[in-house]
Design a protein around this motif. Structure first.
Motif, mmCIF file in Angstrom:
data_model
loop_
_atom_site.group_PDB
_atom_site.id
_atom_site.type_symbol
_atom_site.label_atom_id
_atom_site.label_comp_id
_atom_site.label_asym_id
_atom_site.label_seq_id
_atom_site.Cartn_x
_atom_site.Cartn_y
_atom_site.Cartn_z
ATOM 1 N N SER A 155 0.756 -1.303 -0.024
ATOM 2 C CA SER A 155 0.104 -0.190 0.018
ATOM 3 C C SER A 155 0.968 1.209 -0.099
ATOM 4 N N ASP A 156 2.215 1.394 0.624
ATOM 5 C CA ASP A 156 3.044 2.206 0.380
ATOM 6 C C ASP A 156 4.442 1.761 0.374
ATOM 7 N N THR A 157 4.842 1.759 -0.801
ATOM 8 C CA THR A 157 6.172 1.063 -1.038
ATOM 9 C C THR A 157 7.270 2.031 -0.546
ATOM 10 N N ARG A 158 7.094 3.356 -0.452
ATOM 11 C CA ARG A 158 7.946 4.069 -0.004
ATOM 12 C C ARG A 158 9.190 4.396 -1.004
ATOM 13 N N PHE A 159 8.917 3.820 -2.207
ATOM 14 C CA PHE A 159 9.848 4.224 -3.264
ATOM 15 C C PHE A 159 9.696 5.613 -3.805
ATOM 16 N N THR A 160 10.822 6.388 -4.319
ATOM 17 C CA THR A 160 10.871 7.176 -4.956
ATOM 18 C C THR A 160 11.289 6.937 -6.409
ATOM 19 N N ARG A 161 11.457 7.771 -7.380
ATOM 20 C CA ARG A 161 11.801 7.391 -8.716
ATOM 21 C C ARG A 161 13.105 6.881 -8.645
ATOM 22 N N LYS A 162 13.939 7.615 -7.948
ATOM 23 C CA LYS A 162 15.374 7.466 -7.849
ATOM 24 C C LYS A 162 15.591 5.927 -7.304
ATOM 25 N N THR A 163 15.040 5.735 -6.061
ATOM 26 C CA THR A 163 15.077 4.422 -5.284
ATOM 27 C C THR A 163 14.793 3.407 -6.002
ATOM 28 N N PHE A 164 13.810 3.469 -6.572
ATOM 29 C CA PHE A 164 13.078 2.497 -7.456
ATOM 30 C C PHE A 164 14.131 1.833 -8.446
ATOM 31 N N LEU A 165 14.576 2.931 -9.324
ATOM 32 C CA LEU A 165 15.575 2.799 -10.536
ATOM 33 C C LEU A 165 16.960 2.034 -9.682
ATOM 34 N N LEU A 166 17.349 2.575 -8.557
ATOM 35 C CA LEU A 166 18.362 1.980 -7.866
ATOM 36 C C LEU A 166 18.137 0.292 -7.608
ATOM 37 N N ALA A 167 16.958 0.111 -7.012
ATOM 38 C CA ALA A 167 16.333 -1.100 -6.721
ATOM 39 C C ALA A 167 16.465 -1.965 -7.830
ATOM 40 N N LEU A 168 16.125 -1.453 -9.040
ATOM 41 C CA LEU A 168 16.064 -2.278 -10.347
ATOM 42 C C LEU A 168 17.589 -2.720 -10.554
ATOM 43 N N LEU A 169 18.303 -1.668 -10.496
ATOM 44 C CA LEU A 169 19.840 -2.071 -10.881
ATOM 45 C C LEU A 169 20.546 -3.040 -9.825
ATOM 46 N N GLY A 170 20.028 -2.874 -8.594
ATOM 47 C CA GLY A 170 20.556 -3.901 -7.723
ATOM 48 C C GLY A 170 19.984 -5.180 -8.134
ATOM 49 N N GLY A 171 19.013 -5.304 -8.531
ATOM 50 C CA GLY A 171 18.270 -6.500 -9.097
ATOM 51 C C GLY A 171 19.014 -7.377 -10.223
ATOM 52 N N VAL A 172 19.792 -6.285 -11.046
ATOM 53 C CA VAL A 172 20.617 -6.726 -11.997
ATOM 54 C C VAL A 172 21.645 -7.747 -11.692
ATOM 55 N N PHE A 173 22.312 -6.973 -10.694
ATOM 56 C CA PHE A 173 23.615 -7.540 -9.911
ATOM 57 C C PHE A 173 23.174 -8.851 -9.386
ATOM 58 N N LEU A 174 21.905 -8.787 -8.605
ATOM 59 C CA LEU A 174 21.517 -9.851 -7.638
ATOM 60 C C LEU A 174 21.221 -11.167 -8.480
ATOM 61 N N VAL A 175 20.292 -10.937 -9.487
ATOM 62 C CA VAL A 175 19.803 -12.067 -10.206
ATOM 63 C C VAL A 175 21.103 -12.901 -10.749
ATOM 64 N N TYR A 176 21.877 -11.890 -11.391
ATOM 65 C CA TYR A 176 23.038 -12.603 -12.178
ATOM 66 C C TYR A 176 23.999 -13.274 -11.251
ATOM 67 N N ASN A 177 24.175 -12.621 -10.164
ATOM 68 C CA ASN A 177 25.042 -13.402 -9.115
ATOM 69 C C ASN A 177 24.342 -14.811 -8.776
ATOM 70 N N TRP A 178 23.110 -14.910 -8.696
ATOM 71 C CA TRP A 178 22.660 -16.111 -8.374
ATOM 72 C C TRP A 178 22.967 -17.391 -9.643
ATOM 73 N N ALA A 179 22.685 -16.752 -10.955
ATOM 74 C CA ALA A 179 22.985 -17.497 -12.077
ATOM 75 C C ALA A 179 24.384 -17.905 -12.179
ATOM 76 N N PHE A 180 25.337 -17.139 -11.842
ATOM 77 C CA PHE A 180 26.837 -17.450 -12.144
ATOM 78 C C PHE A 180 27.291 -18.357 -10.855
ATOM 79 N N LEU A 181 26.662 -18.152 -9.884
ATOM 80 C CA LEU A 181 27.137 -19.077 -8.583
ATOM 81 C C LEU A 181 26.485 -20.436 -8.764
ATOM 82 N N PHE A 182 25.159 -20.504 -9.424
ATOM 83 C CA PHE A 182 24.652 -21.929 -9.855
ATOM 84 C C PHE A 182 25.787 -22.830 -10.607
ATOM 85 N N SER A 183 26.032 -21.885 -11.605
ATOM 86 C CA SER A 183 26.855 -22.259 -13.032
ATOM 87 C C SER A 183 28.083 -22.957 -12.264
#
Length: 303
Positions: free
Chosen positions: A63-91
């Protein structure tokens, strides 16, 4: 410490211990799923997003994520690093072993230190550099370059584990900029983004034949993503950094025990020395950082 604070800390210890034990078992889920590493990471995001989404919705976090445009984009960027970190570790698991990939991956705190110095101009002391050097001597020993059975594929696995650790460090640095936002919402945002980031690399034809492997994939998404992250975030609110640093070593310890028990993996003497150097240096670095932070807080309170 009051009785209430002591009880909260005990609860935090239990929560973090369970979370670390779960972390140590993820390699088995990856192998038993029978899916390719990037495909496993994709389905982890899918099932993790569903489970975390339900949790956040039930708790009213959406109901209130507390995101601003900047922090939302930062979270998405962090997601790029996070999910590819999983993929390379599994490999890396499939090219080396769950044990060795996990231990090499545990060099991530040192990348955080180095990135902190580069990005935030944090002081990089001789002691920190010394522990980093010790850890990477450990990596060389874990690699066991003197073994006659060494292969290019094995070395690639070691490299992928190191790359995964670096990507996780980037995700950690970004997470530090997302203060005031519930970590559960951040995690939901990142795994949701991961569905689209990993989609081009998914082997859908391979998953059509994995049968019971689907249960393992669901487990990775629900247990190792939703449940584990909830326990982690809850425990972090109750424990001092020094205790978190110590308990985090349950993760590689469980991974080694599970790998040896389930898959019969054997570790050579030099590799054992390397494991001790990596884990010992990481622990010393983490404890040293937390103690310095504690002194700063104490000095601020006295002022």
């Amino acid at each position: 410490m009051t009785i209430q604070a002591a009880d909260l800390q005990k609860k935090g210890v239990v929560e973090l211990t369970i979370a670390m034990v779960l972390s140590g078992t993820i390699g088995v889920f990856v192998f038993e799923s029978g899916a390719q590493p990037f495909t496993v990471a994709f389905w982890r995001c899918v099932f993790g997003a569903v489970a975390l989404g339900l949790y956040c919705w039930i708790r009213g976090f959406l109901s209130d994520t507390r995101f601003t445009r900047k922090t939302f984009l930062l979270a998405l960027l962090g997601g790029v690093f996070l999910v590819y970190n999983w993929a390379f570790l599994f490999s890396a698991y499939s090219k080396t072993s769950i044990s060795l990939a996990t231990v090499v991956y545990h060099t991530q705190p040192f990348y955080v230190v180095l990135l902190g110095a580069l990005v935030f101009k944090e002081k990089l002391t001789a002691v920190k550099l010394g522990w980093i050097a010790v850890a990477f001597v450990g990596v060389v020993l874990v690699t066991d370059i003197t073994s006659v059975t060494i292969s290019g594929n094995y070395l690639l696995g070691i490299g992928q584990a190191l790359l995964a650790a670096l990507l996780y460090a980037f995700a950690t640095i970004i997470a530090k900029q997302l203060k005031g936002i519930r970590p559960h919402v951040i995690a939901l945002t990142q795994v949701s983004a991961g569905v689209f980031l990993l989609l081009p690399f998914v082997d859908f034809s391979g998953t059509a034949t994995i049968g019971t492997g689907w249960a393992w994939l669901v487990g990775i998404g629900v247990i190792h993503t939703c449940v584990m992250y909830i326990l982690l975030y809850s425990s972090y609110q109750k424990l001092p950094t020094s205790l978190i640093a110590v308990l985090s070593f349950i993760y590689p310890a469980v991974a080694i025990v599970v790998d040896m028990s389930v898959y019969g993996t054997r570790i050579h003497p030099l590799q054992i020395v390397g494991i001790v150097l990596i884990c010992g240096a990481s622990l010393a670095n983490s404890l040293g950082t937390s103690q310095r932070a504690g002194r700063v807080v104490s000095a601020g309170k006295s002022a």
